[in-house]
Design a protein around this motif. Structure first.
Motif, PDB file in Angstrom:
ATOM      1  N   HIS A  99       0.839  -1.214   0.000  1.00  0.00           N
ATOM      2  CA  HIS A  99       0.000   0.000   0.000  1.00  0.00           C
ATOM      3  C   HIS A  99       0.870   1.259   0.000  1.00  0.00           C
ATOM      4  O   HIS A  99       1.579   1.516   0.965  1.00  0.00           O
ATOM      5  N   HIS A 101       1.379   5.449  -2.190  1.00  0.00           N
ATOM      6  CA  HIS A 101       0.903   6.464  -3.149  1.00  0.00           C
ATOM      7  C   HIS A 101       2.116   7.231  -3.638  1.00  0.00           C
ATOM      8  O   HIS A 101       2.548   8.195  -3.004  1.00  0.00           O
ATOM      9  N   THR A 140      -1.599   2.815  -5.051  1.00  0.00           N
ATOM     10  CA  THR A 140      -2.981   2.371  -4.909  1.00  0.00           C
ATOM     11  C   THR A 140      -4.014   3.463  -5.178  1.00  0.00           C
ATOM     12  O   THR A 140      -4.740   3.881  -4.292  1.00  0.00           O
ATOM     13  N   LYS A 210      -9.222  -0.548  -7.658  1.00  0.00           N
ATOM     14  CA  LYS A 210      -9.245  -0.046  -6.266  1.00  0.00           C
ATOM     15  C   LYS A 210     -10.498   0.799  -6.038  1.00  0.00           C
ATOM     16  O   LYS A 210     -10.778   1.721  -6.800  1.00  0.00           O
ATOM     17  N   HIS A 265      -6.198  -0.983   4.774  1.00  0.00           N
ATOM     18  CA  HIS A 265      -6.695  -0.528   6.085  1.00  0.00           C
ATOM     19  C   HIS A 265      -7.539  -1.644   6.694  1.00  0.00           C
ATOM     20  O   HIS A 265      -8.057  -2.501   5.991  1.00  0.00           O
ATOM     21  N   ASP A 367       0.705   2.583   3.477  1.00  0.00           N
ATOM     22  CA  ASP A 367       0.120   3.853   3.011  1.00  0.00           C
ATOM     23  C   ASP A 367       1.189   4.950   2.907  1.00  0.00           C
ATOM     24  O   ASP A 367       0.912   6.136   3.120  1.00  0.00           O
TER      25      ASP A 367
HETATM   26 ZN   LIG Z   1      -3.914   4.686   0.708  1.00  0.00          ZN
END
Ligand SMILES: [Zn+2]
Length: 472
Positions: A99, A101, A140, A210, A265, A367
């Protein structure tokens, strides 16, 4: 005059060539050759399958693959193989982070913006992952244009591999939190738009479709069941697996029934119940707990800072101005009294513990770079500590961060130190089975059989910082 200039530039080229040759021969004497066979011996070896480590191990890397893994003195090395003595070190597979970005955060100055989303910056991110021992990650839902799809086809020396979902689907404004990216995904308010978005994605063959389903604590609208069911159904028609960003328990159940295979998550609005666990196990669901990485509130010590903030890795990779701003933020918080943990952080640890105890598949997802406070590399490494805090053993967390995360991303060549796998591994000065924070004690990183030039990367980043300072 002209002739002199030409001669001197010729001499300069020769001098440069000589320097390059001198430098590369120096590197060659330290690291294994680009091709050929190397035996790494003497390390404690964590294979990545959860079994007890192999003490005093030996493993052979032929070009970019592991060919033999065993004990020192018990495996036959081919004649002429180079040898690397790793006595006293611990080796584990390189990490896979499910995960992130990528592309928006400029780590030289801490800004998040669309203008940062360039090939150069994206590759810098992949190098930062590599520096911290991460072999692959997936972006993602915020990959604009063709860039990430193109990079997915490349193997860049000294950089992590990238997987991508392209753009995700969300109710307008309910996708990414960060303002610089919140209009980037597909904005979906009708079934037709949901199907059209997936049809649009399909020719790119994203690794997943996603779907964001989160009302951001009541501040946004979220995708309705009708809309996410349409998206998941359209994904299935195109043979694309679907994953979801989820917050609430009932949405998670609905998404499993809709055909989503994994969650970014954990469930954060309430305690997971038996119905969800049963559904998750029946459908072989995987989940990245996403416990906040380096930003988890419970990591803060009495002095106001987390332990990782003292790690030399921070000084090696983060611009001094960004470190200073962070230190000031910690001091301000300490002076003002620590904020109460969010509701999400009340449920996420017990839910992770419960899901793990029930045998639901958990894999690492950090994340990273979802906002400017999620530093690339540290966000991944500290998330392993959070997973231990949730009740997994260090050995289990390492499996979740290597073999199992690789499996989820269909990166079958990664995640283990085993014959036939890609030679992607981390050499650590200390044993992470004793203390998972020791994953930060990185001595070397090898990706695809080649040592990552960490000194070269440090030099590159330091040059950027001094440039930023001098132009201020
Ligand atoms: Zn995310």
């Amino acid at each position: 005059m002209r002739r002199v200039t030409r001669m001197s530039s010729h001499a300069l080229v020769l001098a440069c060539l000589f320097l390059v040759a001198a430098c590369s021969s120096q590197v060659a004497s330290q690291a294994p050759a680009a091709t050929g066979v190397t035996v790494f011996e003497g390390a404690r070896l964590i294979v990545g399958d959860g079994n007890a480590p192999i003490e005093n191990s030996a493993f052979i890397v032929d070009n970019n693959r592991f060919t033999t893994v065993g004990r020192k003195g018990e495996i036959a090395a081919p004649a002429g193989a180079a040898r690397v003595d790793l006595t006293g070190k611990t080796v584990m597979p390189a990490i896979v982070d499910a995960h992130g970005h990528l592309g928006f955060l400029d780590m030289a100055n801490g800004t998040m913006s669309k203008t940062n989303f360039t090939r150069e910056n994206y590759i810098d991110h992949l190098q930062r992952y590599a520096y911290h021992g991460v072999a692959a990650t997936i972006s993602t839902g915020t990959d604009m244009g063709e860039l990430a799809y193109r990079l997915r086809e490349e193997t860049i020396p000294g950089a992590a591999l990238i997987r991508t979902v392209g753009l995700g689907l969300a109710w307008p404004g309910s996708g990414p939190n960060d303002p610089s990216r919140n209009d980037v995904p597909y904005a979906v308010t009708t079934v037709e738009q949901a199907r059209k978005a997936v049809q649009d994605l399909a020719p790119h063959k994203p690794d997943f479709v996603k779907i964001w389903v989160d009302d951001r604590n009541g501040r946004q609208k979220k995708l309705t069941p009708e809309l996410y069911q349409a998206a998941a159904d359209e994904a299935r028609k195109h043979n694309l697996p679907a994953i979801a960003h989820v917050f609430g328990l009932e949405d998670a159940k609905g998404l499993v029934r809709a055909g989503v295979e994994g969650f970014l998550h954990s469930i954060r609005d309430s305690a997971v119940d038996d119905e969800f666990i049963k559904l998750a196990k029946e459908h072989n669901i995987w989940l990245t707990p996403n416990l906040g990485g380096m930003n988890r509130a419970s990591l803060i010590r009495a002095n106001g800072t987390p332990e990782w903030f003292d790690d030399p890795l921070v000084r090696e990779t983060i611009a001094p101005a960004i470190i200073k701003a962070r230190a000031e933020m910690y001091e301000k918080r300490r002076a003002g009294g620590a904020p109460a943990p969010s509701a999400a952080q009340t449920f996420d640890l017990p839910n992770t513990r419960k899901l793990h105890a029930a045998g639901v598949r958990l894999v690492l997802g950090s994340d990273t770079a979802g906002d400017s406070n999620r530093w690339i590399g540290m966000m991944t490494l500290v998330e392993l500590e959070n997973m231990v805090a949730a009740g997994l053993t260090p050995a289990e967390v390492i499996v979740a961060a290597t073999r199992d995360a690789a499996a989820v991303l269909r990166l079958d060549q990664l995640g283990m130190v085993a014959a036939g796998k890609s030679a992607d591994f981390i050499v650590l000065d200390r044993n992470p089975l004793d203390n998972i924070a020791n994953v930060r004690k990185i001595s070397q990183v090898y990706l695809r059989g080649q040592e990552v030039d960490r000194a070269g990367l440090r030099a590159k980043w330091q040059a950027q910082w001094s440039k930023a300072t001098s132009t201020q």
